[in-house]
Design a protein around this motif. Structure first.
Motif, PDB file in Angstrom:
ATOM      1  N   VAL A 243       8.972   0.731   2.651  1.00 37.73           N
ATOM      2  CA  VAL A 243       9.980   1.208   1.466  1.00 37.73           C
ATOM      3  C   VAL A 243       9.655   2.502   1.314  1.00 37.73           C
ATOM      4  O   VAL A 243       8.450   3.085   1.429  1.00 37.73           O
ATOM      5  N   TYR A 244      10.786   3.562   1.045  1.00 40.80           N
ATOM      6  CA  TYR A 244      10.556   4.952   0.969  1.00 40.80           C
ATOM      7  C   TYR A 244      11.078   5.346  -0.331  1.00 40.80           C
ATOM      8  O   TYR A 244      11.894   4.751  -0.725  1.00 40.80           O
ATOM      9  N   LEU A 245      10.437   6.526  -0.892  1.00 43.62           N
ATOM     10  CA  LEU A 245      11.224   7.126  -2.029  1.00 43.62           C
ATOM     11  C   LEU A 245      11.012   8.514  -1.650  1.00 43.62           C
ATOM     12  O   LEU A 245      10.069   9.127  -1.685  1.00 43.62           O
ATOM     13  N   GLN A 246      12.336   9.127  -1.368  1.00 44.05           N
ATOM     14  CA  GLN A 246      12.478  10.728  -1.017  1.00 44.05           C
ATOM     15  C   GLN A 246      12.877  11.360  -2.403  1.00 44.05           C
ATOM     16  O   GLN A 246      13.746  11.083  -3.143  1.00 44.05           O
ATOM     17  N   SER A 247      11.836  12.099  -2.855  1.00 41.49           N
ATOM     18  CA  SER A 247      11.688  12.649  -4.198  1.00 41.49           C
ATOM     19  C   SER A 247      12.068  14.341  -3.902  1.00 41.49           C
ATOM     20  O   SER A 247      11.159  15.110  -3.144  1.00 41.49           O
ATOM     21  N   ASN A 248      13.407  14.787  -4.312  1.00 37.10           N
ATOM     22  CA  ASN A 248      13.722  16.229  -4.369  1.00 37.10           C
ATOM     23  C   ASN A 248      13.629  16.988  -5.440  1.00 37.10           C
ATOM     24  O   ASN A 248      13.789  16.140  -6.408  1.00 37.10           O
ATOM     25  N   THR A 249      13.725  18.347  -5.384  1.00 38.58           N
ATOM     26  CA  THR A 249      13.581  19.015  -6.601  1.00 38.58           C
ATOM     27  C   THR A 249      12.696  18.489  -7.699  1.00 38.58           C
ATOM     28  O   THR A 249      13.036  18.209  -8.811  1.00 38.58           O
TER      29      THR A 249
ATOM     30  N   PRO B 222       6.491  -9.711  -8.800  1.00 36.59           N
ATOM     31  CA  PRO B 222       5.146 -10.317  -8.844  1.00 36.59           C
ATOM     32  C   PRO B 222       4.150  -9.489  -8.191  1.00 36.59           C
ATOM     33  O   PRO B 222       2.995  -9.823  -8.316  1.00 36.59           O
ATOM     34  N   TYR B 223       4.609  -8.825  -6.943  1.00 39.92           N
ATOM     35  CA  TYR B 223       3.794  -8.064  -6.403  1.00 39.92           C
ATOM     36  C   TYR B 223       3.615  -6.538  -6.548  1.00 39.92           C
ATOM     37  O   TYR B 223       4.731  -5.948  -6.402  1.00 39.92           O
ATOM     38  N   TRP B 224       2.395  -6.041  -6.666  1.00 36.55           N
ATOM     39  CA  TRP B 224       2.532  -4.831  -6.937  1.00 36.55           C
ATOM     40  C   TRP B 224       1.381  -3.959  -6.012  1.00 36.55           C
ATOM     41  O   TRP B 224       0.396  -4.670  -5.716  1.00 36.55           O
ATOM     42  N   GLY B 225       1.398  -2.450  -5.645  1.00 39.50           N
ATOM     43  CA  GLY B 225       0.617  -1.738  -4.844  1.00 39.50           C
ATOM     44  C   GLY B 225      -0.339  -1.209  -5.981  1.00 39.50           C
ATOM     45  O   GLY B 225      -0.268  -1.268  -6.997  1.00 39.50           O
ATOM     46  N   GLN B 226      -1.463  -0.282  -5.559  1.00 38.64           N
ATOM     47  CA  GLN B 226      -2.221   0.366  -6.297  1.00 38.64           C
ATOM     48  C   GLN B 226      -1.800   1.528  -7.001  1.00 38.64           C
ATOM     49  O   GLN B 226      -2.431   2.061  -7.814  1.00 38.64           O
ATOM     50  N   GLY B 227      -0.776   1.964  -6.522  1.00 42.35           N
ATOM     51  CA  GLY B 227      -0.214   3.337  -6.906  1.00 42.35           C
ATOM     52  C   GLY B 227      -0.823   4.616  -6.201  1.00 42.35           C
ATOM     53  O   GLY B 227      -1.817   4.611  -5.534  1.00 42.35           O
ATOM     54  N   THR B 228       0.213   5.738  -6.182  1.00 43.41           N
ATOM     55  CA  THR B 228      -0.246   6.902  -5.589  1.00 43.41           C
ATOM     56  C   THR B 228       0.090   7.759  -6.635  1.00 43.41           C
ATOM     57  O   THR B 228       1.085   8.046  -7.011  1.00 43.41           O
ATOM     58  N   GLN B 229      -0.823   9.018  -6.711  1.00 42.47           N
ATOM     59  CA  GLN B 229      -0.576   9.945  -7.804  1.00 42.47           C
ATOM     60  C   GLN B 229       0.374  11.135  -7.088  1.00 42.47           C
ATOM     61  O   GLN B 229       0.171  11.542  -6.235  1.00 42.47           O
TER      62      GLN B 229
ATOM     63  N   VAL C 191       0.940  -1.090   0.204  1.00 44.16           N
ATOM     64  CA  VAL C 191      -0.016   0.048  -0.114  1.00 44.16           C
ATOM     65  C   VAL C 191       1.083   1.336   0.054  1.00 44.16           C
ATOM     66  O   VAL C 191       1.806   1.456   0.935  1.00 44.16           O
ATOM     67  N   GLU C 192       0.582   2.174  -1.175  1.00 44.48           N
ATOM     68  CA  GLU C 192       1.574   3.229  -1.397  1.00 44.48           C
ATOM     69  C   GLU C 192       0.833   4.435  -0.514  1.00 44.48           C
ATOM     70  O   GLU C 192      -0.398   4.445  -0.316  1.00 44.48           O
ATOM     71  N   SER C 193       1.645   5.719  -0.049  1.00 40.03           N
ATOM     72  CA  SER C 193       0.862   6.686   0.596  1.00 40.03           C
ATOM     73  C   SER C 193       1.822   7.849   0.365  1.00 40.03           C
ATOM     74  O   SER C 193       3.151   7.629   0.161  1.00 40.03           O
ATOM     75  N   GLY C 194       1.373   9.051   0.672  1.00 40.03           N
ATOM     76  CA  GLY C 194       2.369  10.253   0.512  1.00 40.03           C
ATOM     77  C   GLY C 194       2.190  10.945  -0.792  1.00 40.03           C
ATOM     78  O   GLY C 194       2.872  11.974  -0.791  1.00 40.03           O
TER      79      GLY C 194
ATOM     80  N   ARG D 149       7.752  12.711   0.130  1.00 41.46           N
ATOM     81  CA  ARG D 149       8.290  11.460   0.541  1.00 41.46           C
ATOM     82  C   ARG D 149       7.205  10.362   0.301  1.00 41.46           C
ATOM     83  O   ARG D 149       6.293  10.637   1.159  1.00 41.46           O
ATOM     84  N   LEU D 150       7.443   9.289  -0.656  1.00 50.46           N
ATOM     85  CA  LEU D 150       6.363   8.056  -0.518  1.00 50.46           C
ATOM     86  C   LEU D 150       6.829   6.988   0.174  1.00 50.46           C
ATOM     87  O   LEU D 150       7.948   7.124   0.361  1.00 50.46           O
ATOM     88  N   ALA D 151       5.904   6.540   0.777  1.00 49.05           N
ATOM     89  CA  ALA D 151       5.896   5.342   1.432  1.00 49.05           C
ATOM     90  C   ALA D 151       5.240   4.265   0.981  1.00 49.05           C
ATOM     91  O   ALA D 151       4.227   4.391   0.377  1.00 49.05           O
ATOM     92  N   CYS D 152       5.877   3.053   1.138  1.00 46.99           N
ATOM     93  CA  CYS D 152       4.979   1.657   0.641  1.00 46.99           C
ATOM     94  C   CYS D 152       4.985   0.837   1.664  1.00 46.99           C
ATOM     95  O   CYS D 152       6.327   0.291   2.086  1.00 46.99           O
ATOM     96  N   ALA D 153       4.059   0.386   2.531  1.00 46.34           N
ATOM     97  CA  ALA D 153       3.910  -0.450   3.548  1.00 46.34           C
ATOM     98  C   ALA D 153       3.679  -2.014   3.036  1.00 46.34           C
ATOM     99  O   ALA D 153       2.553  -1.975   2.467  1.00 46.34           O
ATOM    100  N   ALA D 154       4.264  -2.769   3.524  1.00 44.23           N
ATOM    101  CA  ALA D 154       4.033  -4.142   3.193  1.00 44.23           C
ATOM    102  C   ALA D 154       3.667  -5.139   4.026  1.00 44.23           C
ATOM    103  O   ALA D 154       3.736  -4.870   5.318  1.00 44.23           O
TER     104      ALA D 154
END
Length: 126
Positions: free
Chosen positions: A79-85, A114-121, A5-8, A19-24
């Motif tokens: 897992v996180y994705l820190q996105s700058n600039t 094989p495993y994917w979240g639903q995505g976050t815009q 599940v993605e969030s952020g 910062r995006l987060a993905c909880a597994a």
């Protein structure tokens, strides 16, 4: 079975950080390689970043190298994705993905996850 599940996500302006987060849940999180992919409007889904189970090995698409950082907290199964600039070209739906037994040469291949979240815009305005 692993659920992700993605969030952020959300509307940001060019130059902002996010910062995006993905909880597994399910499976043994620390054994999974984790990847972030994104799909921009009208384009194919594309690789953004990936990280090994221990966090010691990372890989980035050239378009985000130096601006984005992938990390993980195995104690939190996240897992996180820190996105700058951020740029308008970063506008996309961002997906996280999980897989095990992935050869590090193929982190960027969607087919090995094989495993994917639903995505976050993430819309980035200019």
């Amino acid at each position: 079975q692993v659920q992700l599940v993605e969030s952020g996500g959300g509307l940001v302006q060019a130059g902002d950080s996010l910062r995006l987060a993905c909880a597994a849940s399910g499976g043994t999180f620390s054994s999974y390689y984790m990847g972030w992919f994104r799909q921009a409007p009208g384009k194919e889904r594309a690789f953004v970043a990936a990280i090994s189970g221990s966090g010691g090995n990372t890989r980035y698409a050239d378009s985000v190298k130096g601006r984005f950082t992938i990390s993980r907290d195995n104690a939190k199964n996240t897992v996180y994705l820190q996105s700058n600039t951020l740029k308008p070209d970063d506008t996309a739906v961002y997906y996280c993905a999980a897989g095990d037994s992935i050869d590090s040469r193929f982190y960027h291949w969607q087919s090995v996850y094989p495993y994917w979240g639903q995505g976050t815009q993430v819309p980035v305005s200019s």
